[in-house]
Design a protein around this motif. Structure first.
Motif, mmCIF file in Angstrom:
data_model
loop_
_atom_site.group_PDB
_atom_site.id
_atom_site.type_symbol
_atom_site.label_atom_id
_atom_site.label_comp_id
_atom_site.label_asym_id
_atom_site.label_seq_id
_atom_site.Cartn_x
_atom_site.Cartn_y
_atom_site.Cartn_z
ATOM 1 N N GLN A 1 1.440 3.629 -2.626
ATOM 2 C CA GLN A 1 0.156 3.128 -3.113
ATOM 3 C C GLN A 1 -0.572 2.237 -2.097
ATOM 4 O O GLN A 1 -1.786 2.097 -2.169
ATOM 5 C CB GLN A 1 0.351 2.321 -4.408
ATOM 6 N N CYS A 2 0.153 1.641 -1.189
ATOM 7 C CA CYS A 2 -0.445 0.636 -0.307
ATOM 8 C C CYS A 2 -0.668 1.136 1.118
ATOM 9 O O CYS A 2 -0.915 0.340 2.030
ATOM 10 C CB CYS A 2 0.450 -0.610 -0.295
ATOM 11 N N ARG A 3 -0.603 2.436 1.318
ATOM 12 C CA ARG A 3 -0.747 2.994 2.671
ATOM 13 C C ARG A 3 -2.074 2.646 3.323
ATOM 14 O O ARG A 3 -2.143 2.479 4.524
ATOM 15 C CB ARG A 3 -0.573 4.512 2.642
ATOM 16 N N SER A 4 -3.120 2.558 2.540
ATOM 17 C CA SER A 4 -4.440 2.315 3.131
ATOM 18 C C SER A 4 -4.836 0.844 3.061
ATOM 19 O O SER A 4 -6.016 0.510 3.121
ATOM 20 C CB SER A 4 -5.492 3.189 2.438
ATOM 21 N N THR A 5 -3.845 -0.036 2.967
ATOM 22 C CA THR A 5 -4.140 -1.474 2.933
ATOM 23 C C THR A 5 -3.635 -2.119 4.215
ATOM 24 O O THR A 5 -3.021 -1.467 5.060
ATOM 25 C CB THR A 5 -3.462 -2.152 1.729
ATOM 26 N N GLN A 6 -3.853 -3.388 4.325
ATOM 27 C CA GLN A 6 -3.401 -4.134 5.496
ATOM 28 C C GLN A 6 -1.908 -4.473 5.424
ATOM 29 O O GLN A 6 -1.347 -4.996 6.385
ATOM 30 C CB GLN A 6 -4.201 -5.425 5.628
ATOM 31 N N TYR A 7 -1.253 -4.145 4.313
ATOM 32 C CA TYR A 7 0.146 -4.525 4.129
ATOM 33 C C TYR A 7 1.070 -3.367 4.470
ATOM 34 O O TYR A 7 0.908 -2.259 3.987
ATOM 35 C CB TYR A 7 0.382 -5.001 2.687
ATOM 36 N N ASP A 8 2.078 -3.654 5.286
ATOM 37 C CA ASP A 8 2.985 -2.618 5.781
ATOM 38 C C ASP A 8 4.161 -2.426 4.833
ATOM 39 O O ASP A 8 5.309 -2.686 5.187
ATOM 40 C CB ASP A 8 3.478 -2.985 7.181
ATOM 41 N N VAL A 9 3.889 -1.962 3.630
ATOM 42 C CA VAL A 9 4.968 -1.706 2.685
ATOM 43 C C VAL A 9 5.821 -0.533 3.169
ATOM 44 O O VAL A 9 7.050 -0.583 3.105
ATOM 45 C CB VAL A 9 4.421 -1.426 1.265
ATOM 46 N N LEU A 10 5.199 0.512 3.680
ATOM 47 C CA LEU A 10 5.924 1.708 4.096
ATOM 48 C C LEU A 10 6.965 1.401 5.179
ATOM 49 O O LEU A 10 8.115 1.828 5.085
ATOM 50 C CB LEU A 10 4.958 2.787 4.577
ATOM 51 N N GLY A 11 6.575 0.659 6.185
ATOM 52 C CA GLY A 11 7.519 0.321 7.252
ATOM 53 C C GLY A 11 8.694 -0.483 6.732
ATOM 54 O O GLY A 11 9.855 -0.195 7.062
ATOM 55 N N HIS A 12 8.405 -1.481 5.899
ATOM 56 C CA HIS A 12 9.470 -2.306 5.327
ATOM 57 C C HIS A 12 10.329 -1.482 4.367
ATOM 58 O O HIS A 12 11.554 -1.634 4.334
ATOM 59 C CB HIS A 12 8.895 -3.518 4.602
ATOM 60 N N TYR A 13 9.697 -0.606 3.588
ATOM 61 C CA TYR A 13 10.443 0.254 2.662
ATOM 62 C C TYR A 13 11.393 1.170 3.432
ATOM 63 O O TYR A 13 12.556 1.315 3.056
ATOM 64 C CB TYR A 13 9.491 1.087 1.797
ATOM 65 N N ASN A 14 10.909 1.758 4.509
ATOM 66 C CA ASN A 14 11.764 2.641 5.309
ATOM 67 C C ASN A 14 12.964 1.886 5.889
ATOM 68 O O ASN A 14 14.079 2.403 5.925
ATOM 69 C CB ASN A 14 10.957 3.319 6.410
ATOM 70 N N CYS B 1 0.204 -5.061 -3.420
ATOM 71 C CA CYS B 1 0.590 -4.635 -2.067
ATOM 72 C C CYS B 1 1.133 -5.788 -1.237
ATOM 73 O O CYS B 1 2.144 -5.634 -0.536
ATOM 74 C CB CYS B 1 -0.585 -3.956 -1.364
ATOM 75 N N ARG B 2 0.504 -6.931 -1.324
ATOM 76 C CA ARG B 2 0.989 -8.100 -0.575
ATOM 77 C C ARG B 2 2.382 -8.491 -1.041
ATOM 78 O O ARG B 2 3.298 -8.687 -0.230
ATOM 79 C CB ARG B 2 0.027 -9.278 -0.742
ATOM 80 N N GLU B 3 2.557 -8.589 -2.353
ATOM 81 C CA GLU B 3 3.848 -8.997 -2.904
ATOM 82 C C GLU B 3 4.938 -7.956 -2.637
ATOM 83 O O GLU B 3 6.080 -8.309 -2.323
ATOM 84 C CB GLU B 3 3.711 -9.249 -4.411
ATOM 85 N N THR B 4 4.591 -6.694 -2.745
ATOM 86 C CA THR B 4 5.579 -5.637 -2.526
ATOM 87 C C THR B 4 5.986 -5.567 -1.055
ATOM 88 O O THR B 4 7.158 -5.360 -0.738
ATOM 89 C CB THR B 4 5.040 -4.283 -3.023
ATOM 90 N N ALA B 5 5.040 -5.766 -0.152
ATOM 91 C CA ALA B 5 5.367 -5.785 1.275
ATOM 92 C C ALA B 5 6.318 -6.938 1.593
ATOM 93 O O ALA B 5 7.301 -6.758 2.330
ATOM 94 C CB ALA B 5 4.099 -5.891 2.114
ATOM 95 N N ALA B 6 6.053 -8.099 1.027
ATOM 96 C CA ALA B 6 6.925 -9.255 1.259
ATOM 97 C C ALA B 6 8.322 -9.009 0.696
ATOM 98 O O ALA B 6 9.330 -9.331 1.342
ATOM 99 C CB ALA B 6 6.301 -10.504 0.637
ATOM 100 N N LEU B 7 8.383 -8.419 -0.490
ATOM 101 C CA LEU B 7 9.677 -8.122 -1.096
ATOM 102 C C LEU B 7 10.442 -7.090 -0.268
ATOM 103 O O LEU B 7 11.635 -7.252 -0.005
ATOM 104 C CB LEU B 7 9.476 -7.607 -2.529
ATOM 105 N N ALA B 8 9.770 -6.043 0.151
ATOM 106 C CA ALA B 8 10.417 -4.998 0.951
ATOM 107 C C ALA B 8 10.948 -5.574 2.256
ATOM 108 O O ALA B 8 12.064 -5.236 2.691
ATOM 109 C CB ALA B 8 9.445 -3.851 1.213
ATOM 110 N N GLU B 9 10.169 -6.422 2.884
ATOM 111 C CA GLU B 9 10.615 -7.056 4.128
ATOM 112 C C GLU B 9 11.849 -7.918 3.876
ATOM 113 O O GLU B 9 12.820 -7.882 4.642
ATOM 114 C CB GLU B 9 9.496 -7.901 4.722
#
Length: 148
Positions: free
Chosen positions: A47-60, A111-119
């Motif tokens: 869901q957050c691919r087109s945002t400034q938050y790198d959830v995908l990288g942290h998720y991977n 997206c911000r919260e999920t990126a932080a959690l994934a990281e």
């Protein structure tokens, strides 16, 4: 009278294992919580691919670091559904989790919260990831009655 009592007792003893199979034991509940965490992060990655938050990288990184943990908990979940005689419900269960998290993605902070959690979880060990999942998902969607 004795025959009907014996029949009732026999039917009760035969019904008990089936009833026990429909409850969630501690391992299955823990597995559901870890799956819920992984699903939340996966939804964020999508869901957050087109945002400034790198959830995908942290998720991977999370998936790479915890592949065996995720797989082990998924195996426990699948076994739970098979033992309950509801193997097909596994897909419904995981889809319902994803749909629930997708609804939350409308929140501007998602997206911000999920990126932080994934990281955060990507850098933790198995025990810490399980503890975070346990705190975050006290009652995962679709988990029913727990076994005593």
């Amino acid at each position: 009278m004795l025959v009907s009592s014996a029949t009732a007792l026999l039917s009760l003893s035969l019904a008990t294992p089936a009833a026990a199979q429909n409850c969630w034991n501690g391992a299955a509940v823990k597995a559901a919580k870890v799956r819920d965490l992984q699903t939340l992060l996966m939804v964020g990655a999508l869901q957050c691919r087109s945002t400034q938050y790198d959830v995908l990288g942290h998720y991977n990184r999370f998936v790479k670091a915890h592949r065996t943990t995720i797989s082990a908990h998924n195996d426990v979940l699948k076994t739970h559904f098979v033992r309950a005689g509801k193997a097909r419900d596994y897909d419904r269960f995981t889809t319902a989790m994803a749909n629930g998290h997708s609804a939350g993605a409308a929140n501007p902070e998602f997206c911000r919260e999920t990126a932080a959690l994934a990281e955060q979880v990507a850098g933790l060990g198995r025990t810490e990831v399980e503890a975070i999942a346990d705190r975050m998902f006290v009652s995962p969607k679709g988990v029913g009655r727990t076994c005593s």
